[in-house]
Design an enzyme around this catalytic site. Structure first.
Site, PDB file in Angstrom:
ATOM      1  N   GLN A 280      37.961  41.825  47.294  1.00  9.76           N
ATOM      2  CA  GLN A 280      38.711  40.702  47.086  1.00  9.76           C
ATOM      3  C   GLN A 280      40.225  41.336  46.859  1.00  9.76           C
ATOM      4  OE1 GLN A 280      35.931  40.397  44.686  1.00  9.76           O
ATOM      5  NE2 GLN A 280      35.170  38.661  45.937  1.00  9.76           N
TER       6      GLN A 280
ATOM      7  N   GLY B 182      40.604  35.716  45.444  1.00 13.51           N
ATOM      8  CA  GLY B 182      39.521  35.593  44.154  1.00 13.51           C
ATOM      9  C   GLY B 182      39.844  36.857  43.078  1.00 13.51           C
TER      10      GLY B 182
ATOM     11  N   HIS C 192      37.976  47.496  44.412  1.00 10.21           N
ATOM     12  CA  HIS C 192      36.810  47.836  44.234  1.00 10.21           C
ATOM     13  C   HIS C 192      36.027  46.966  45.376  1.00 10.21           C
ATOM     14  CE1 HIS C 192      37.257  44.060  42.244  1.00 10.21           C
ATOM     15  NE2 HIS C 192      36.111  43.810  42.226  1.00 10.21           N
TER      16      HIS C 192
END
Length: 109
Positions: free
Chosen positions: A39, A45, A52
Protein backbone atom coordinates in the site's frame (compact mmCIF):
# COMPACT_ATOMS: atom_id res chain seq x y z
CA UNK A 1 10.76 6.18 1.88
CA UNK A 2 8.29 4.93 -0.68
CA UNK A 3 8.63 2.22 -3.29
CA UNK A 4 9.46 4.71 -6.04
CA UNK A 5 12.29 6.18 -3.99
CA UNK A 6 14.16 2.85 -3.71
CA UNK A 7 17.45 2.72 -5.56
CA UNK A 8 18.41 -0.39 -7.55
CA UNK A 9 20.31 -1.99 -4.66
CA UNK A 10 17.44 -1.44 -2.20
CA UNK A 11 14.88 -2.74 -4.69
CA UNK A 12 17.00 -5.82 -5.32
CA UNK A 13 17.41 -6.43 -1.57
CA UNK A 14 13.65 -6.09 -1.04
CA UNK A 15 12.90 -8.64 -3.77
CA UNK A 16 15.56 -11.01 -2.39
CA UNK A 17 13.97 -10.75 1.06
CA UNK A 18 10.54 -11.42 -0.47
CA UNK A 19 11.92 -14.49 -2.24
CA UNK A 20 13.46 -15.80 1.00
CA UNK A 21 10.20 -15.08 2.85
CA UNK A 22 8.24 -17.07 0.28
CA UNK A 23 10.57 -20.04 0.68
CA UNK A 24 10.03 -19.97 4.45
CA UNK A 25 6.24 -19.64 4.06
CA UNK A 26 6.21 -22.58 1.64
CA UNK A 27 7.91 -24.75 4.24
CA UNK A 28 5.85 -23.60 7.21
CA UNK A 29 2.40 -23.39 5.60
CA UNK A 30 2.85 -25.76 2.61
CA UNK A 31 1.75 -22.84 0.45
CA UNK A 32 1.07 -23.35 -3.25
CA UNK A 33 0.85 -19.68 -4.18
CA UNK A 34 1.14 -16.17 -2.78
CA UNK A 35 -0.56 -12.81 -2.88
CA UNK A 36 1.76 -9.83 -2.59
CA UNK A 37 0.56 -6.36 -1.78
CA UNK A 38 2.07 -2.96 -1.10
CA UNK A 39 0.00 0.00 0.00
CA UNK A 40 1.61 3.23 -1.18
CA UNK A 41 -0.21 6.31 0.06
CA UNK A 42 -3.37 7.01 2.02
CA UNK A 43 -5.62 6.53 -1.01
CA UNK A 44 -4.26 2.96 -1.35
CA UNK A 45 -5.05 2.08 2.26
CA UNK A 46 -1.70 2.91 3.87
CA UNK A 47 -2.41 4.07 7.42
CA UNK A 48 1.17 4.71 8.54
CA UNK A 49 3.71 6.09 6.07
CA UNK A 50 6.38 3.41 5.73
CA UNK A 51 7.34 0.87 3.09
CA UNK A 52 6.41 -2.73 3.73
CA UNK A 53 5.16 -5.71 1.77
CA UNK A 54 2.43 -8.17 2.70
CA UNK A 55 2.98 -11.72 1.47
CA UNK A 56 0.05 -14.06 2.06
CA UNK A 57 0.53 -17.80 1.62
CA UNK A 58 -2.27 -19.42 -0.38
CA UNK A 59 -3.59 -22.92 -1.04
CA UNK A 60 -6.06 -24.18 -3.62
CA UNK A 61 -9.57 -23.80 -2.23
CA UNK A 62 -8.65 -21.61 0.75
CA UNK A 63 -11.35 -19.19 -0.47
CA UNK A 64 -14.28 -19.74 -2.82
CA UNK A 65 -12.71 -17.30 -5.28
CA UNK A 66 -8.97 -16.49 -5.32
CA UNK A 67 -9.61 -12.75 -4.94
CA UNK A 68 -11.77 -13.14 -1.82
CA UNK A 69 -8.74 -12.88 0.47
CA UNK A 70 -8.59 -9.10 0.33
CA UNK A 71 -12.15 -8.28 1.50
CA UNK A 72 -11.76 -10.93 4.23
CA UNK A 73 -8.44 -9.47 5.33
CA UNK A 74 -9.90 -5.97 5.36
CA UNK A 75 -12.91 -7.12 7.39
CA UNK A 76 -10.78 -8.98 9.95
CA UNK A 77 -8.21 -6.19 10.14
CA UNK A 78 -10.67 -3.76 11.63
CA UNK A 79 -12.31 -6.40 13.83
CA UNK A 80 -9.18 -8.09 15.20
CA UNK A 81 -5.76 -6.76 14.24
CA UNK A 82 -5.62 -3.81 16.60
CA UNK A 83 -8.16 -5.03 19.12
CA UNK A 84 -8.01 -6.83 22.43
CA UNK A 85 -9.57 -9.84 20.65
CA UNK A 86 -6.26 -10.53 18.92
CA UNK A 87 -4.04 -12.76 21.05
CA UNK A 88 -0.76 -11.13 22.05
CA UNK A 89 2.43 -13.15 22.38
CA UNK A 90 4.71 -12.70 25.35
CA UNK A 91 8.46 -12.24 24.83
CA UNK A 92 9.22 -15.96 25.35
CA UNK A 93 6.67 -17.00 22.71
CA UNK A 94 8.09 -14.42 20.29
CA UNK A 95 11.61 -15.77 20.88
CA UNK A 96 10.45 -19.33 20.13
CA UNK A 97 8.72 -18.23 16.94
CA UNK A 98 11.78 -16.22 15.88
CA UNK A 99 14.11 -19.19 16.51
CA UNK A 100 11.82 -21.50 14.54
CA UNK A 101 11.59 -19.11 11.59
CA UNK A 102 15.35 -18.52 11.67
CA UNK A 103 15.94 -22.29 11.51
CA UNK A 104 13.50 -22.71 8.62
CA UNK A 105 15.04 -19.68 6.91
CA UNK A 106 18.51 -21.21 7.08
CA UNK A 107 17.21 -24.48 5.65
CA UNK A 108 15.42 -22.61 2.84
CA UNK A 109 18.64 -20.96 1.56
Amino acid sequence: TGFLELNERELSEMMQLAQKTIRVLQRVFFAEGFNWTLQEGISAGQTIEHLHMHIMPRKTGDFNNPGDWYPELKRKYYDQIDSEARPKFDINELKKITAFLREISTEAD
